[in-house]
Design an enzyme around this catalytic site. Sequence first.
Site, PDB file in Angstrom:
ATOM      1  N   GLY A  11      43.809  45.963  28.461  1.00 47.66           N
ATOM      2  CA  GLY A  11      44.348  47.056  29.255  1.00 47.66           C
ATOM      3  C   GLY A  11      43.482  48.285  29.366  1.00 47.66           C
ATOM      4  N   SER A  12      42.157  48.131  29.309  1.00 51.33           N
ATOM      5  CA  SER A  12      41.295  49.323  29.419  1.00 51.33           C
ATOM      6  C   SER A  12      41.465  49.998  30.776  1.00 51.33           C
ATOM      7  CB  SER A  12      39.833  48.948  29.162  1.00 51.33           C
ATOM      8  OG  SER A  12      39.291  48.200  30.225  1.00 51.33           O
ATOM      9  N   ARG A  90      47.675  36.350  36.074  1.00 49.50           N
ATOM     10  CA  ARG A  90      48.564  35.348  36.666  1.00 49.50           C
ATOM     11  C   ARG A  90      48.514  35.476  38.180  1.00 49.50           C
ATOM     12  NH1 ARG A  90      49.269  31.462  33.638  1.00 49.50           N
ATOM     13  NH2 ARG A  90      51.139  30.807  34.749  1.00 49.50           N
ATOM     14  N   LEU A  92      50.185  35.433  41.626  1.00 46.88           N
ATOM     15  CA  LEU A  92      51.535  35.711  42.103  1.00 46.88           C
ATOM     16  C   LEU A  92      51.759  34.962  43.423  1.00 46.88           C
ATOM     17  CD1 LEU A  92      51.428  39.509  41.294  1.00 46.88           C
ATOM     18  CD2 LEU A  92      52.828  37.798  40.096  1.00 46.88           C
ATOM     19  N   HIS A 108      39.360  43.832  41.206  1.00 46.51           N
ATOM     20  CA  HIS A 108      38.683  42.545  41.004  1.00 46.51           C
ATOM     21  C   HIS A 108      37.217  42.831  40.668  1.00 46.51           C
ATOM     22  CE1 HIS A 108      37.791  38.292  41.564  1.00 46.51           C
ATOM     23  NE2 HIS A 108      36.754  38.639  42.291  1.00 46.51           N
ATOM     24  N   ASP A 144      42.715  37.539  45.974  1.00 50.36           N
ATOM     25  CA  ASP A 144      41.512  38.410  46.015  1.00 50.36           C
ATOM     26  C   ASP A 144      41.077  38.708  47.452  1.00 50.36           C
ATOM     27  OD1 ASP A 144      40.224  36.653  43.134  1.00 50.36           O
ATOM     28  OD2 ASP A 144      41.540  38.408  43.258  1.00 50.36           O
ATOM     29  N   THR A 171      32.826  49.680  33.238  1.00 49.16           N
ATOM     30  CA  THR A 171      32.696  51.142  33.232  1.00 49.16           C
ATOM     31  C   THR A 171      32.907  51.700  34.637  1.00 49.16           C
ATOM     32  OG1 THR A 171      31.163  51.012  31.363  1.00 49.16           O
ATOM     33  CG2 THR A 171      31.130  53.039  32.670  1.00 49.16           C
ATOM     34  N   GLU A 173      34.698  50.100  36.975  1.00 49.96           N
ATOM     35  CA  GLU A 173      36.130  49.901  37.257  1.00 49.96           C
ATOM     36  C   GLU A 173      36.921  51.110  36.791  1.00 49.96           C
ATOM     37  OE1 GLU A 173      37.864  46.158  35.956  1.00 49.96           O
ATOM     38  OE2 GLU A 173      35.897  45.228  36.080  1.00 49.96           O
TER      39      GLU A 173
HETATM   40  C1  GRF Z   1      38.128  42.638  32.963  1.00 52.36           C
HETATM   41  O1  GRF Z   1      37.347  41.457  33.081  1.00 52.36           O
HETATM   42  C2  GRF Z   1      38.073  43.395  34.248  1.00 52.36           C
HETATM   43  O2  GRF Z   1      36.835  43.191  34.897  1.00 52.36           O
HETATM   44  C3  GRF Z   1      39.189  42.803  35.056  1.00 52.36           C
HETATM   45  O3  GRF Z   1      40.182  42.428  34.113  1.00 52.36           O
HETATM   46  C4  GRF Z   1      39.571  42.217  32.821  1.00 52.36           C
HETATM   47  C5  GRF Z   1      40.274  42.971  31.725  1.00 52.36           C
HETATM   48  O4  GRF Z   1      40.400  44.297  32.085  1.00 52.36           O
HETATM   49  N1  GRF Z   1      39.695  43.742  36.011  1.00 52.36           N
HETATM   50  P1  GRF Z   1      41.287  45.319  31.170  1.00 52.36           P
HETATM   51  O5  GRF Z   1      40.359  45.834  30.083  1.00 52.36           O
HETATM   52  O6  GRF Z   1      42.435  44.494  30.573  1.00 52.36           O
HETATM   53  O7  GRF Z   1      41.723  46.386  32.114  1.00 52.36           O
END
Ligand code: GRF
Length: 195
Positions: A11-12, A90, A92, A108, A144, A171, A173
């Site tokens: 979840g970053s 997942r 949808l 993405h 996508d 980074t 993203e």
């Molecule tokens: C990462 O591979 C990111 O590129 C994609 O989802 C994966 C996990 O992202 N969007 P996060 O750290 O869980 O947000």
Amino acid sequence: TRVAIFVSGGGSNMVKLVESMTGDHPARPCVVLSNQTGAGGLVRAREMGVPTVAVDHRPFGKDRAAFEAALTEALAPYRPDLICLAGFMRVLTAGFVDGWRGRMLNIHPSLLPKYTGLHTHARALEAGDREAGCTVHEVTPVLDDGPILGQGRVPVEEGDTPDTLAARVLTMEHRLYPACLRRFVEGERDPLYLP
Ligand code: GRF
């Protein structure tokens, strides 16, 4: 605007989205949902004071519609206006996506339309691409696909591996998604290109 964020892992991206929705930002996070009961993102959301809910997809097997009915039921108390998919792994169904048409975003890790699907960084490296990046788009029934709200480009460096490239893209993203969310909520539809 009440934003639900869907995560499957750490979840970053969710953390950055939540951190961005403060002050005069017209949106606020209302819930973080995961299909993985043990997702690290659920712990981080709780640490930030955001309500969380987990809907394990496994009991539903191949019955995607039943899983999505459970998603809808779990979301109802939080009354989201918008869903942000952030590392949500997942697929949808068209039925669920159609119910949220124009109100669901995704990030993405490629410069769409290149490399839809999985293993995007390995594929970019195999292709010898000199640059890579990420895309925020509105979610439509085609995986996508959908109107692009923004893209962030990063250079491919000598000796890059999928992991080193993934870290550089992640980074970007973290910059792109919060910026695209605010623009979307404020009604801006011209795509944002970073850096
Ligand atoms: C990462 O591979 C990111 O590129 C994609 O989802 C994966 C996990 O992202 N969007 P996060 O750290 O869980 O947000």
